[in-house]
Every structure is written in structure tokens, then in C-alpha cells.
Scaffold this active site. Structure first.
Site, PDB file in Angstrom:
ATOM      1  N   LYS A   1      18.544  55.944 -44.730  1.00  0.00           N
ATOM      2  CA  LYS A   1      17.686  55.158 -43.841  1.00  0.00           C
ATOM      3  C   LYS A   1      16.720  54.339 -44.686  1.00  0.00           C
ATOM      4  O   LYS A   1      16.321  54.758 -45.778  1.00  0.00           O
ATOM      5  CB  LYS A   1      16.890  56.077 -42.897  1.00  0.00           C
ATOM      6  CG  LYS A   1      15.860  55.348 -42.042  1.00  0.00           C
ATOM      7  CD  LYS A   1      14.983  56.305 -41.246  1.00  0.00           C
ATOM      8  CE  LYS A   1      13.892  55.526 -40.509  1.00  0.00           C
ATOM      9  NZ  LYS A   1      13.034  56.390 -39.691  1.00  0.00           N
TER      10      LYS A   1
ATOM     11  N   GLU B   1       1.134  56.862 -34.020  1.00  0.00           N
ATOM     12  CA  GLU B   1       1.749  57.907 -34.839  1.00  0.00           C
ATOM     13  C   GLU B   1       0.745  58.662 -35.703  1.00  0.00           C
ATOM     14  O   GLU B   1       0.127  58.110 -36.612  1.00  0.00           O
ATOM     15  CB  GLU B   1       2.832  57.296 -35.729  1.00  0.00           C
ATOM     16  CG  GLU B   1       3.618  58.326 -36.519  1.00  0.00           C
ATOM     17  CD  GLU B   1       4.875  57.760 -37.135  1.00  0.00           C
ATOM     18  OE1 GLU B   1       5.536  58.488 -37.875  1.00  0.00           O
ATOM     19  OE2 GLU B   1       5.205  56.576 -36.879  1.00  0.00           O
TER      20      GLU B   1
END
Length: 409
Positions: free
Chosen positions: A156, A206
Site C-alpha cells: 500500500k 483520525e
């Protein structure tokens, strides 16, 4: 009430607007703000500003402790607000305020609203849009990243873009912050006066890490889809995100990395078997709340946060090669964007969130940032559209969403 020594007022002590107004005005060029839940931590004025390198975590923590100790005076509540850049070879910025107060979020919002209401607000025309990574560049980097996956070099990578918006008049930063508080009820609002005479502000969804004594909490997000005003479409998008193999894999990569870093320092770590859905004003995210009990309650929050940063949610996996490929592919440094921002006290407690859904405001210019997690199943066009959707938080706060869309037609 407050004192000149920086006494923290617990939520509820400043319980009405009249008391809040007695403290004067909120000054973006010298006051720090961090909002978590219904609690607002506010630093008035700059007692001491300093920079620290972040490549060596032990050095970072020891020097930060020394700075807090040196400026403690007779107060037991000295706090440092700070922001760590994305790049580990750059330095973090810290501010120890003259005074610190803890307010109810609703009271701070009312106080700020009265200040913006007292000023004459004029429409500020958008005059220029300049992409540091335009659509062709961004989509090309996604395609190049997919070749790295094919070769087995990465699982990723998070790719981003930056865009600078030019305005006819100087930006009214307090108005923008007030809009963020009004439009985005959830998330972690922040404002930090940087050493470059700009203000970094936004509302991050977040939580990288919160520490209170022996308890730590993290809430990584990975996997996103834009919200829709139609309830039927909204339900379809929630379902599509939750059941997306691509997004579930992207999320799992992040959670596995967090587990590896936190398990050795916790004697009890709780990680749900599958993610939940978390929404902001503009996006849905796959979300997992992680909680743990530290083996050593004296562990400093930045001992852990700086090791976690940057997570695969902001960088990629494996982290080191992903980090290098980001520098090569994006072509521009991220500086404070996708870093972490928060605060810590002299006991090593604190709260740090990732620097996303944000902008850096200076005079007539707002620099905005957005990124997307790229995996093998990613589509370059879809990822560009996701970054455009993520910009809406700041575009709406700047009151230029419609003008921005027209500019790009």
C-alpha cells in the site's frame, strides 16, 4: 478562573459566555487550539517556541521533557502544543503557552462566534487555483504505484496532492475556524500558529494516539467514500464501503501495523475483529477503535506516537520503502501535512491526531492537502475524485466550494 501561571480550567469551570469573553479575544497568530469531543484545550499567547528533530524518538522525548520542566514555574499544569512534520528529517514545532484553559466546546464556539459576528464579513473572491500535483500528475503516480505492487515491492502507498487557493482579500482565519466548528460537529478541530507566520487549521477525523496514565487509545481510518445528500444513495455508499474488498484490505494493512507496534508495550490490547463506519461532514470511513493498557504507565505519549507516525494510513506498507517512493512520486515535500498535531503535559499524557482535512492559511493564500490510500485494486480516476471530495471540508469552511468547482470546469 484563570491565573497568570497557566492554570488549566476543567470543563465547566468556564461555564458561560460572559466569563469566556472576560478573557479577551482569540488570536490566531499566538493562540493554540485543540478540540476533542466536547472539550476545548486553548493555549493563550506564546511563552516559549522551540523546534526539535524527530528522527530520534528518545532525543525528542528527553528534550521535550526538559523544555516543559524549564518552563514549569510553580504551575503543575504546563503543556506543550506541537506539530510533527511528515518527513522524519525535518523538525517539529512546539509552543508552551502563557496560559492554558480547558473549556466546553459549545462555550468556545459561542465566544468565537461573537468575535466573528463583530467583524464586517465580506465575500472574498477566489482568484487563483494552483495545483502542486494536478490531475494528470496524480493519476500517473497512482499508475506507477500499481507497478510497484505488481513487482511485490509494496502492499500500500498513500499518495497526495496540494493545491494553493489565491484570494482577492486576506483570509479571515477566525471566520474559517468558526465555519469548521459549525459545519463539522465531529472530529478533532485544531489551530496552530506556525513559525512561518501562517496558521495550520482543520478538523481531523483520525486519532493517532491518546494517553491518560496507563490507558492508550487509537482510532485509525483507512478506506473512504464521499457522502451524499440523498438518504438512499447514502445507505448504498455505506454498504458499498463496508463490503468493499479493496477498502477492507487497505484498512487491514493499517490495523496489522498498529497491532505490531502496540502489542509489545501493552499487557492488554483490544482490537475489534472488523471495522465500523465513521462519518464526517463530507466522507464515510472504515474505522477501528484500538485500546490498550500500558505495561509501563510512565511511557511518554510521544515515545509511542512518534514510532507510530507515519502510519500506513498516511504513508504505506512497508513503511520505509513507501516513504521513499512518496518522495519520488509526489515531487513536493508535504511539510506539516499528514504529520501529527496535538499536545502533551509534563506527565507524558496527551492527545495527537493526523494532520488531514486541513489547510495552511497565510495572508491571501490557503494551501490545502488531500490524500488517498492506494492498493493494487485502486483506480487512478476514482482516487483523484476521492481527494477532491476530501478537500470539501476546507473548501466549505472557506466558502468557496461552488467557485472551486466552477474554476475546474
Amino acid at each position: 478562573m484563570t491565573t497568570q501561571k497557566g492554570l488549566i480550567m476543567h470543563a465547566g469551570e468556564i461555564s458561560n459566555l460572559a466569563q469566556a469573553q472576560s478573557l479577551g479575544e482569540f488570536h490566531l497568530d499566538q493562540d493554540c487550539l485543540f478540540v476533542s469531543g466536547e472539550s476545548c484545550l486553548l493555549g493563550h499567547g506564546i511563552k516559549h517556541r522551540f523546534n526539535l528533530p524527530i528522527a530520534n524518538t528518545d532525543y525528542l522525548v528527553n528534550e521535550l521533557k526538559a523544555q516543559l520542566q524549564a518552563h514549569q514555574d510553580d504551575s503543575e499544569n504546563v503543556i506543550a502544543f506541537g506539530v510533527l512534520p511528515f518527513c522524519k528529517y525535518q523538525t517539529a514545532q512546539f509552543i508552551i503557552p502563557k496560559q492554558v484553559a480547558k473549556w466546553d466546546k459549545s462555550v468556545f464556539s459561542q465566544w468565537l462566534n461573537t468575535q466573528t459576528a463583530d467583524t464586517t464579513h465580506q465575500d472574498n473572491q477566489l482568484t487563483e487555483i494552483r495545483y502542486l500535483q494536478d490531475r494528470a500528475h496524480f493519476e500517473q503516480t497512482v499508475s506507477e504505484a500499481k507497478h510497484l505492487f505488481d513487482k511485490g515491492l509494496l502492499e500500500k502507498i498513500v499518495l497526495s496532492k496540494q493545491v494553493e487557493l489565491g484570494f482577492e482579500h486576506p483570509i479571515n482565519g477566525k471566520h474559517v475556524l468558526n465555519q469548521l466548528l459549525t459545519q463539522s460537529q465531529s472530529g478533532y478541530h485544531f489551530a496552530f500558529p506556525t513559525e512561518h507566520d501562517s496558521v495550520l487549521m482543520g478538523v481531523s477525523p483520525e486519532l493517532l494516539l491518546r494517553k491518560q496514565d496507563e490507558t492508550v487509545t487509537s482510532n485509525p481510518l483507512a478506506g473512504s467514500i464521499p457522502r451524499d445528500p440523498c438518504s438512499k444513495v447514502e445507505a448504498q455508499r455505506r454498504s458499498a464501503l463496508f463490503n468493499s474488498k479493496k477498502d477492507r484490505y487497505e484498512h487491514a494493512v493499517v490495523i496489522d501495523d498498529m497491532r505490531q507496534l502496540l502489542e509489545p508495550v501493552c499487557d492488554n490490547l483490544s482490537i475489534p475483529a472488523e471495522p465500523s463506519l465513521l462519518h464526517t461532514a463530507t466522507m464515510w470511513h472504515l474505522s477501528t477503535v484500538i485500546s490498550g493498557h500500558l505495561k509501563d504507565p510512565n511511557t511518554h505519549i510521544l515515545d509511542l506516537a512518534n514510532q507510530l507516525h507515519p502510519t500506513p494510513a498516511l504513508c504505506g506498507k512497508p513503511t520505509k520503502p513507501a516513504y521513499q517512493h512518496i518522495l519520488d512520486l509526489e515531487g513536493h515535500g508535504r511539510d506539516l501535512f499528514s504529520g501529527i498535531i496535538g499536545w502533551c503535559d509534563q506527565h507524558g499524557n496527551g492527545e495527537w491526531v493526523v494532520v488531514i482535512r486541513c489547510g495552511e492559511l497565510k495572508a491571501h493564500v490557503a494551501k490545502l492537502f488531500a490524500g488517498a490510500g492506494i492498493v493494487a485494486a485502486s483506480d487512478p480516476s476514482s482516487e483523484w475524485l476521492e481527494t477532491e471530495a476530501k478537500l470539501k471540508t476546507m473548501l466549505n469552511a472557506l466558502s468557496v466550494q461552488q467557485a472551486y468547482t466552477q474554476f475546474n470546469k
